[in-house]
Design a protein around this motif. Structure first.
Motif, PDB file in Angstrom:
ATOM      1  N   TYR A 189      -6.085  24.554  -8.252  1.00 19.55           N
ATOM      2  CA  TYR A 189      -5.768  25.611  -9.152  1.00 19.55           C
ATOM      3  C   TYR A 189      -7.109  26.713  -9.283  1.00 19.55           C
ATOM      4  CZ  TYR A 189      -1.121  24.279 -10.537  1.00 19.55           C
ATOM      5  OH  TYR A 189       0.170  23.931 -10.536  1.00 19.55           O
ATOM      6  N   ALA A 190      -8.252  26.001  -9.237  1.00 20.89           N
ATOM      7  CA  ALA A 190      -9.443  26.628  -9.268  1.00 20.89           C
ATOM      8  C   ALA A 190      -9.459  27.653  -7.749  1.00 20.89           C
ATOM      9  CB  ALA A 190     -10.605  25.772  -9.158  1.00 20.89           C
ATOM     10  N   ALA A 191      -9.026  27.073  -7.000  1.00 22.19           N
ATOM     11  CA  ALA A 191      -8.804  27.722  -5.492  1.00 22.19           C
ATOM     12  C   ALA A 191      -7.959  28.893  -5.750  1.00 22.19           C
ATOM     13  CB  ALA A 191      -8.350  27.073  -4.317  1.00 22.19           C
ATOM     14  N   LYS A 192      -6.827  28.742  -6.508  1.00 22.84           N
ATOM     15  CA  LYS A 192      -5.765  30.087  -6.555  1.00 22.84           C
ATOM     16  C   LYS A 192      -6.322  30.962  -7.539  1.00 22.84           C
ATOM     17  CE  LYS A 192      -1.642  27.184  -6.065  1.00 22.84           C
ATOM     18  NZ  LYS A 192      -0.971  28.240  -5.008  1.00 22.84           N
ATOM     19  N   ASN A 193      -7.202  30.530  -8.532  1.00 25.86           N
ATOM     20  CA  ASN A 193      -7.633  31.597  -9.494  1.00 25.86           C
ATOM     21  C   ASN A 193      -8.722  32.366  -8.976  1.00 25.86           C
ATOM     22  OD1 ASN A 193      -5.876  30.566 -11.508  1.00 25.86           O
ATOM     23  ND2 ASN A 193      -7.602  28.945 -12.378  1.00 25.86           N
ATOM     24  N   ARG A 194      -9.458  31.818  -7.823  1.00 27.82           N
ATOM     25  CA  ARG A 194     -10.616  32.665  -7.023  1.00 27.82           C
ATOM     26  C   ARG A 194      -9.848  33.281  -5.914  1.00 27.82           C
ATOM     27  NH1 ARG A 194     -15.657  28.328  -7.292  1.00 27.82           N
ATOM     28  NH2 ARG A 194     -15.517  28.209  -9.478  1.00 27.82           N
ATOM     29  N   GLY A 195      -8.545  33.601  -5.801  1.00 31.40           N
ATOM     30  CA  GLY A 195      -7.925  34.469  -4.910  1.00 31.40           C
ATOM     31  C   GLY A 195      -7.119  33.998  -3.900  1.00 31.40           C
ATOM     32  N   ARG A 196      -6.750  32.590  -3.782  1.00 29.78           N
ATOM     33  CA  ARG A 196      -5.910  31.885  -2.906  1.00 29.78           C
ATOM     34  C   ARG A 196      -6.812  31.824  -1.564  1.00 29.78           C
ATOM     35  NH1 ARG A 196      -1.056  31.251  -5.473  1.00 29.78           N
ATOM     36  NH2 ARG A 196      -0.907  32.496  -7.190  1.00 29.78           N
ATOM     37  N   ASN A 197      -6.338  31.044  -0.394  1.00 27.01           N
ATOM     38  CA  ASN A 197      -6.644  31.149   0.635  1.00 27.01           C
ATOM     39  C   ASN A 197      -8.024  30.584   1.022  1.00 27.01           C
ATOM     40  OD1 ASN A 197      -6.311  31.179   3.494  1.00 27.01           O
ATOM     41  ND2 ASN A 197      -6.938  33.208   3.595  1.00 27.01           N
ATOM     42  N   ASN A 198      -8.411  29.677   0.162  1.00 27.02           N
ATOM     43  CA  ASN A 198      -9.651  29.103   0.236  1.00 27.02           C
ATOM     44  C   ASN A 198      -9.739  27.751  -0.294  1.00 27.02           C
ATOM     45  OD1 ASN A 198     -11.096  28.705  -2.945  1.00 27.02           O
ATOM     46  ND2 ASN A 198      -9.457  30.543  -2.506  1.00 27.02           N
ATOM     47  N   PHE A 199     -10.885  26.863  -0.084  1.00 23.23           N
ATOM     48  CA  PHE A 199     -10.722  25.610  -0.648  1.00 23.23           C
ATOM     49  C   PHE A 199     -11.777  25.276  -1.647  1.00 23.23           C
ATOM     50  CE2 PHE A 199     -13.231  25.573   3.230  1.00 23.23           C
ATOM     51  CZ  PHE A 199     -14.435  24.903   2.684  1.00 23.23           C
ATOM     52  N   GLN A 200     -11.830  24.639  -2.796  1.00 19.85           N
ATOM     53  CA  GLN A 200     -12.927  24.432  -3.736  1.00 19.85           C
ATOM     54  C   GLN A 200     -13.063  22.699  -3.870  1.00 19.85           C
ATOM     55  OE1 GLN A 200     -14.500  26.571  -5.292  1.00 19.85           O
ATOM     56  NE2 GLN A 200     -13.730  28.258  -4.181  1.00 19.85           N
ATOM     57  N   PHE A 201     -14.232  22.518  -4.057  1.00 17.99           N
ATOM     58  CA  PHE A 201     -14.685  20.996  -4.328  1.00 17.99           C
ATOM     59  C   PHE A 201     -14.477  20.877  -5.903  1.00 17.99           C
ATOM     60  CE2 PHE A 201     -16.402  21.148  -0.149  1.00 17.99           C
ATOM     61  CZ  PHE A 201     -16.215  20.164   0.394  1.00 17.99           C
ATOM     62  N   PHE A 202     -13.819  19.622  -6.172  1.00 23.29           N
ATOM     63  CA  PHE A 202     -13.813  19.468  -7.864  1.00 23.29           C
ATOM     64  C   PHE A 202     -15.271  19.350  -8.401  1.00 23.29           C
ATOM     65  CE2 PHE A 202     -13.844  16.191 -11.465  1.00 23.29           C
ATOM     66  CZ  PHE A 202     -13.032  17.242 -12.212  1.00 23.29           C
ATOM     67  N   SER A 203     -15.341  19.717  -9.701  1.00 31.51           N
ATOM     68  CA  SER A 203     -16.510  19.757 -10.265  1.00 31.51           C
ATOM     69  C   SER A 203     -16.171  19.125 -11.595  1.00 31.51           C
ATOM     70  CB  SER A 203     -17.348  20.876 -10.202  1.00 31.51           C
ATOM     71  OG  SER A 203     -16.810  21.879 -10.875  1.00 31.51           O
ATOM     72  N   SER A 204     -17.375  18.754 -12.268  1.00 30.22           N
ATOM     73  CA  SER A 204     -17.258  18.287 -13.764  1.00 30.22           C
ATOM     74  C   SER A 204     -16.688  19.534 -14.717  1.00 30.22           C
ATOM     75  CB  SER A 204     -18.499  17.710 -14.324  1.00 30.22           C
ATOM     76  OG  SER A 204     -19.462  18.699 -14.028  1.00 30.22           O
TER      77      SER A 204
END
Length: 642
Positions: free
Chosen positions: A352-367
């Motif tokens: 969902y963080a990847a979606k909020n940052r414009g989609r079509n990307n990947f994000q590593f989980f963070s605290s």
């Protein structure tokens, strides 16, 4: 052991006892000879002594032979038992043994696996406790002698409470005096039931559309991957992703096309799955990849890039091409969790963080993501309570007619102050409501509260106002939205001619086929329609011409940039000209100074709103404003905040 060594061992076991006993006899003879020398008068007879010696040697020889025979028998029994256990392990049947009282004294592992019990749960218990029903012909009296095999059908109770039909092939070991002894049996599952179980297993553990593992199998494999990684001090990467705007494909091209795209996703990404990895579809357009053995983050990033690149290529269905990128969240064991549930949840949060940052990307989980997710979960819980306890309020933003200066409309704006005094931004409230499914009751509450307030002002004899309410596109797309809206208007006494529904560009243009009939129905009933934040989305002028809208609201960011950005000045002017050519009314929001207001008046904008004219006001403050002359342009300064 080689044959030569085995023979040597056996001869040693026979020879050494005989030699020992012979030496003992020799020692007796020697002792007798010494005694005769010491006592000349002592009578001795060598014959009996020699006989005793030979007899001892023979006894030693017999003892050694017997011991060797017993040892060989024990070895053969142990080897036989070992072979029997090996055969039992690979026998594709459930084996059991009962004592004379019908209690279980032995079951093999397949018996335990099939019926779902532990060994300590069954050994010593009567087999009859597991039998739900047995064919009438199968009674203990039918089994009379050893060698007779009785076959019956039984329904057994599994450890999970389910029933299992088996065929029981049973043999009797007679006891003493002709009494019933132990019984040995083999249980087999009928072929038809075995096939049905295999089909059920495939349905449970594999996705029928793509053939990929399902959520059940994913959880099991992820659990084993964690166990192995813990043992080998490795990491496990969990990639949770779904397809961006996949719903548009289903809605515009049909579910058959959507299914074909999902199958294509599975085929494209299988080439990146190595031995030991798992690629699963867990529902809808959501997929998970478990990468089990990399030991540093760059490996995970490589797979993230490969997924985005592979899914960035168009999907061909028939003669058509579709584009659907992916938003990917990545969680890593042990850093981001040590259970399948924790890793999947954190990877979902990162997605969902990847979606909020414009989609079509990947994000590593963070605290920080986890903290934000927890905050939003608490916010959703608080919002539910606030809806139930009527803790929400509405303020109203006046909209001014630039020709007369009078307030001609108000926009209902949601306000929520939490128990600790914190004000939650309306945009955050809507976002949380959409994620938690509260958007429908929230929108209905806003609509009903705004309509009821408009009726109060009307009954007070105040000048008629247009009540603008911004609703979520999710709500508009509901099949019975128009009927619910009409019921609310009737219940509150709201004149639909004074109601204006505002929608954002994305909620309209992203779902054209779904929403066009609803908008047309609203227009026929006399409800006004406006496009909010115009210019920030991707509206097509052709669609805008054919949509039954009467108003566009220029996005705040363009108005704020009029006096300092020439591009925004030209965009605002172009929107006003376009709206006039399409015979649409134009409202500019976010007016904060006299320069912006003057520009809008000079370029033909019909209405405006913003803090320069008036901040959002409470219902009572609006009542006082309208009880006066209601002209904001004659006032040198904006009204004080309510």
């Amino acid at each position: 052991m080689p044959d030569s060594r085995l023979q040597t061992t056996r001869w040693r076991e026979i020879f050494l006892p005989a030699l020992s006993w012979g030496l003992a006899g020799g020692a007796v003879i020697g002792a007798t000879a010494r005694a005769a020398q010491a006592f000349p008068g002592l009578a001795t007879s060598w014959g009996p002594q020699l006989f005793v010696t030979l007899l001892g040697a023979l006894a030693g020889l017999l003892y050694g032979s017997r011991r060797t025979a017993l040892r060989r028998l024990q070895e053969r029994l142990a080897e036989s038992e070992k072979r029997l256990l090996a055969i039992q392990r690979i026998t594709p049947a459930q084996l059991q043994a009962l004592d004379a009282d019908g209690r279980l004294i032995y079951v093999n592992q397949l018996w335990l696996d099939t019926l779902g019990y532990r060994r300590d749960q069954v050994i010593g218990r009567p087999f009859s406790e597991f039998v739900i029903a047995e064919e009438p012909a199968g009674t203990q009296g039918d089994l009379r002698a050893s060698g007779e095999v009785r076959t019956t059908r039984c329904r057994l109770r599994r450890g999970d409470g389910q029933e299992l039909e088996v065929e029981l092939h049973e043999d009797l070991e007679p006891g003493e005096g002709g009494a019933a002894g132990r019984r040995f049996a083999m249980l087999t599952v009928p072929a038809w039931q075995q096939a049905a179980a295999e089909r059920l297993d495939k349905l449970i553990y594999h996705d029928s559309l793509t053939g990929l593992p399902s959520r059940h199998l994913l959880n099991d494999r992820l659990r084993h991957a964690i166990i192995q990684a813990r043992r080998e001090n490795n990491q496990v990467g969990v990639f949770y992703f779904d397809l961006d705007h996949f719903k548009v494909i289903n809605d515009t091209q049909g579910h058959a096309a959507g299914d074909e795209v999902l199958r294509s996703v599975a085929q494209r990404l299988k080439k990146f799955i190595r031995e030991g990895d798992t690629f699963a579809r867990i529902g809808g357009d959501e997929f998970v990849i478990v990468q089990a053995d990399p030991n540093h983050d760059p490996n995970f990033a490589i797979l993230g890039r490969r997924i985005t690149e592979a899914l960035g290529e168009p999907f061909r269905v028939g003669t058509c091409e579709f584009y659907s990128t992916a938003s990917i969240g990545i969680a890593i064991y042990p850093r981001d969790g040590d259970t399948p549930q924790a890793l999947l949840q954190n990877a979902d949060t990162a997605m969902y963080a990847a979606k909020n940052r414009g989609r079509n990307n990947f994000q590593f989980f963070s605290s920080e993501m986890n903290e934000q997710a927890q905050f939003r979960a608490d916010l959703a819980t608080g919002l539910r309570v606030a809806l139930d306890n009527q803790e929400l309020t509405l303020h109203y933003q006046p909209q001014v007619d630039l020709a007369s200066g009078r307030v001609v409309a108000v926009e209902a704006l949601l306000r929520w102050q939490t128990a600790d005094g914190k004000m939650i931004a309306p945009s955050e409230i809507v976002s949380v409501a959409e994620e938690s499914g509260l958007i429908f009751p929230l929108d209905e509450w806003i609509l009903e509260a705004a309509c009821r307030q408009a009726s109060v002002w009307k009954q007070a004899g105040l000048p008629p106002l247009r009540m603008a309410v911004n609703l979520s596109g999710h709500h508009i797309r509901q099949a019975n939205f128009v009927d619910r809206l009409e019921r609310i208007c009737q219940a509150t006494g709201m004149n639909v001619a004074n109601l204006e529904i505002e929608l954002t560009e994305t909620s309209v243009m992203g779902h054209v086929q779904e929403i066009i009939m609803t908008l047309t129905d609203l227009k026929v009933r006399g409800v006004g329609l406006a496009i909010d934040d115009f210019g920030t989305g991707y509206s097509s002028l052709l669609y805008l011409k054919h949509f039954p809208v009467q108003r566009v609201k220029i996005a705040r960011e363009f108005i704020l940039g009029i006096d300092r950005n020439s591009d925004y000045t030209m965009i605002t002017d172009a929107i006003i000209c376009m709206a006039r050519s399409l015979e649409l009314a134009v409202t500019a929001i976010g007016v904060e100074n006299a320069t912006q207001l003057e520009f809008l008046r000079d370029h033909g904008c019909t209405e405006a709103a913003g803090f320069f004219l008036s901040p959002p006001l409470s219902a009572d403050a609006i009542t006082r404003l309208l009880s006066g002359n209601g002209n904001l342009l004659e006032q040198p300064a904006a009204p004080a905040k309510a």
